[in-house]
Design a protein around this motif. Structure first.
Motif, mmCIF file in Angstrom:
data_model
loop_
_atom_site.group_PDB
_atom_site.id
_atom_site.type_symbol
_atom_site.label_atom_id
_atom_site.label_comp_id
_atom_site.label_asym_id
_atom_site.label_seq_id
_atom_site.Cartn_x
_atom_site.Cartn_y
_atom_site.Cartn_z
ATOM 1 N N GLY A 200 38.155 41.187 35.392
ATOM 2 C CA GLY A 200 39.051 40.065 35.615
ATOM 3 C C GLY A 200 38.852 39.449 36.982
ATOM 4 N N LEU A 201 39.461 38.283 37.171
ATOM 5 C CA LEU A 201 39.439 37.612 38.467
ATOM 6 C C LEU A 201 40.625 38.093 39.290
ATOM 7 C CD1 LEU A 201 38.621 33.969 37.302
ATOM 8 C CD2 LEU A 201 37.034 35.814 37.861
ATOM 9 N N ALA A 202 40.417 38.181 40.596
ATOM 10 C CA ALA A 202 41.485 38.651 41.474
ATOM 11 C C ALA A 202 42.497 37.538 41.716
ATOM 12 C CB ALA A 202 40.894 39.120 42.799
ATOM 13 N N LEU A 203 43.766 37.885 41.666
ATOM 14 C CA LEU A 203 44.866 36.948 41.883
ATOM 15 C C LEU A 203 45.569 37.279 43.194
ATOM 16 C CD1 LEU A 203 46.415 37.150 38.287
ATOM 17 C CD2 LEU A 203 44.658 35.562 39.107
ATOM 18 N N LYS A 204 46.194 36.286 43.792
ATOM 19 C CA LYS A 204 46.867 36.496 45.073
ATOM 20 C C LYS A 204 47.964 37.548 44.980
ATOM 21 C CE LYS A 204 45.940 31.900 46.952
ATOM 22 N NZ LYS A 204 46.516 30.603 47.395
ATOM 23 N N GLU A 205 48.570 37.675 43.784
ATOM 24 C CA GLU A 205 49.660 38.645 43.629
ATOM 25 C C GLU A 205 49.166 40.061 43.345
ATOM 26 O OE1 GLU A 205 49.581 36.144 39.734
ATOM 27 O OE2 GLU A 205 49.244 35.851 41.877
ATOM 28 N N ASP A 206 47.860 40.251 43.216
ATOM 29 C CA ASP A 206 47.327 41.584 42.925
ATOM 30 C C ASP A 206 47.540 42.535 44.100
ATOM 31 O OD1 ASP A 206 46.372 41.265 40.323
ATOM 32 O OD2 ASP A 206 44.447 40.482 40.989
ATOM 33 N N ASP A 207 47.765 43.793 43.780
ATOM 34 C CA ASP A 207 47.764 44.856 44.775
ATOM 35 C C ASP A 207 46.373 44.909 45.392
ATOM 36 O OD1 ASP A 207 47.880 47.200 46.253
ATOM 37 O OD2 ASP A 207 48.395 48.484 44.545
ATOM 38 N N LEU A 208 46.277 44.865 46.706
ATOM 39 C CA LEU A 208 44.977 44.903 47.372
ATOM 40 C C LEU A 208 44.259 46.234 47.159
ATOM 41 C CD1 LEU A 208 45.792 43.105 50.756
ATOM 42 C CD2 LEU A 208 44.477 42.211 48.808
ATOM 43 N N PHE A 209 44.977 47.221 46.626
ATOM 44 C CA PHE A 209 44.369 48.513 46.322
ATOM 45 C C PHE A 209 44.157 48.685 44.817
ATOM 46 C CE2 PHE A 209 45.945 48.868 50.537
ATOM 47 C CZ PHE A 209 45.010 49.669 51.193
ATOM 48 N N GLY A 210 44.174 47.563 44.112
ATOM 49 C CA GLY A 210 43.916 47.584 42.676
ATOM 50 C C GLY A 210 43.276 46.273 42.235
ATOM 51 N N LEU A 211 42.182 45.901 42.895
ATOM 52 C CA LEU A 211 41.548 44.609 42.641
ATOM 53 C C LEU A 211 40.546 44.692 41.494
ATOM 54 C CD1 LEU A 211 40.909 43.639 46.366
ATOM 55 C CD2 LEU A 211 42.587 42.576 44.820
ATOM 56 N N PRO A 212 40.680 43.809 40.494
ATOM 57 C CA PRO A 212 39.721 43.783 39.377
ATOM 58 C C PRO A 212 38.422 43.117 39.815
ATOM 59 C CG PRO A 212 41.257 41.985 39.143
ATOM 60 C CD PRO A 212 41.704 42.764 40.358
ATOM 61 N N ARG A 213 37.383 43.289 39.002
ATOM 62 C CA ARG A 213 36.089 42.681 39.330
ATOM 63 C C ARG A 213 35.441 42.087 38.084
ATOM 64 N NH1 ARG A 213 32.785 47.178 42.575
ATOM 65 N NH2 ARG A 213 33.809 48.572 41.106
ATOM 66 N N VAL A 214 34.423 41.279 38.324
ATOM 67 C CA VAL A 214 33.611 40.703 37.257
ATOM 68 C C VAL A 214 32.356 41.548 37.128
ATOM 69 C CG1 VAL A 214 32.307 38.680 36.498
ATOM 70 C CG2 VAL A 214 34.482 38.383 37.704
ATOM 71 N N THR A 215 32.216 42.244 36.007
ATOM 72 C CA THR A 215 31.041 43.078 35.775
ATOM 73 C C THR A 215 29.826 42.193 35.510
ATOM 74 O OG1 THR A 215 32.427 44.799 34.784
ATOM 75 C CG2 THR A 215 30.060 44.902 34.334
ATOM 76 N N VAL A 216 28.755 42.424 36.261
ATOM 77 C CA VAL A 216 27.518 41.673 36.051
ATOM 78 C C VAL A 216 26.494 42.611 35.422
ATOM 79 C CG1 VAL A 216 25.740 40.220 37.060
ATOM 80 C CG2 VAL A 216 28.040 40.261 38.062
ATOM 81 N N SER A 217 26.139 42.337 34.185
ATOM 82 C CA SER A 217 25.171 43.149 33.451
ATOM 83 C C SER A 217 23.784 42.531 33.554
ATOM 84 C CB SER A 217 25.598 43.235 31.984
ATOM 85 O OG SER A 217 24.610 43.868 31.210
ATOM 86 N N GLY A 218 22.782 43.373 33.459
ATOM 87 C CA GLY A 218 21.407 42.912 33.554
ATOM 88 C C GLY A 218 20.972 41.991 32.442
ATOM 89 N N ASN A 219 21.674 42.030 31.312
ATOM 90 C CA ASN A 219 21.250 41.210 30.179
ATOM 91 C C ASN A 219 22.059 39.920 30.031
ATOM 92 O OD1 ASN A 219 23.654 42.253 29.225
ATOM 93 N ND2 ASN A 219 22.655 43.787 27.926
#
Length: 245
Positions: A200-219
């Motif tokens: 997921g994309l990080a939102l301003k209201e997210d806990d800074l110790f629980g930030l989601p990320r965008v997985t980038v796969s090789g394919n």
């Protein structure tokens, strides 16, 4: 909404059928991804540099770049691209194993791959890139006794700081394995942020110790990559998952 990209290895993908082969993103593909984001007016930042944007203190066209585990091929293949574009990035190092290999992956059938040694980590830091922590031994933190989990979180930070002489404020939970108690340990250890494997994309209201990320796969193709980073698609996927019972 801010995309924080999650990479592992920047290297040719292993043969089809190899477990988790998507964790390898070919060097040419990585360079293309970074170049296109730059052309579109975006700036790639380490977690340290991204923090003011995550906190809402700054605004702009930015995205985070993170590499899990500290592979030597990131030093060889990603660092020159980052330097050429003026981007910064965070590598989360398995602090107890500089110059080692991905021993935690071998039983899964993932091929052996070397980790940065101390000189390469030093080069990474001298080039303006961030050193983050991924524990001492790449462990499942919630499966450990409290004292050992705390040691893995704290000693990895202090050890990296002592050897490389830079503050270590970014943390990544191995396997995305965390809990409220683990997050609190991470805060108490002196980190300022920590990332997950949750998509997921990080939102301003997210806990800074629980930030989601965008997985980038090789394919992944370039258009799909840009859609994941720059559209609401990834956010909608996150919201849908969070609503599931």
């Amino acid at each position: 909404m801010i995309p924080i990209l999650m990479y592992h290895q920047i290297a040719d993908m292993p043969p089809k059928g190899t477990p988790y082969r998507g964790l390898c993103v070919p060097a040419k593909k990585f360079a293309q991804q970074m170049q296109w984001l730059k052309r579109l007016g975006y700036r790639g930042l380490s977690m340290q540099d991204l923090l003011p944007y995550l906190e809402g203190k700054k605004s702009g066209k930015v995205f985070g770049i993170t590499f899990d585990d500290g592979y030597a091929n990131v030093h060889d293949n990603a660092l020159p691209v980052l330097q050429a574009l003026g981007f910064t990035a965070t590598t989360y190092f398995v602090a107890g194993h500089p110059g080692g290999h991905n021993h935690w992956d071998i039983e899964k059938g993932i091929p052996h791959s070397g980790l940065m040694n101390e000189q390469q980590i030093q080069n990474w830091a001298k080039a303006g890139q961030e050193i983050g922590s991924h524990t001492l031994d790449h462990v499942h933190l919630t499966q450990l006794p409290e004292n050992e989990a705390r040691r893995q979180i704290e000693a990895s930070k202090y050890g990296l700081e002592a050897v490389f002489g830079v503050p270590v404020t970014a943390f990544c939970y191995p396997y995305g394995d965390e809990s409220a108690a683990i997050r609190e340990m991470t805060r108490q250890a002196g980190y300022t942020n920590a990332t997950l494997t949750v998509k997921g994309l990080a939102l301003k209201e997210d806990d800074l110790f629980g930030l989601p990320r965008v997985t980038v796969s090789g394919n992944i193709g370039l258009v799909a990559f840009l859609m994941k980073c720059l559209t609401q698609k990834e956010h909608k996927r996150r919201v849908k998952k969070e609503k599931q019972p």
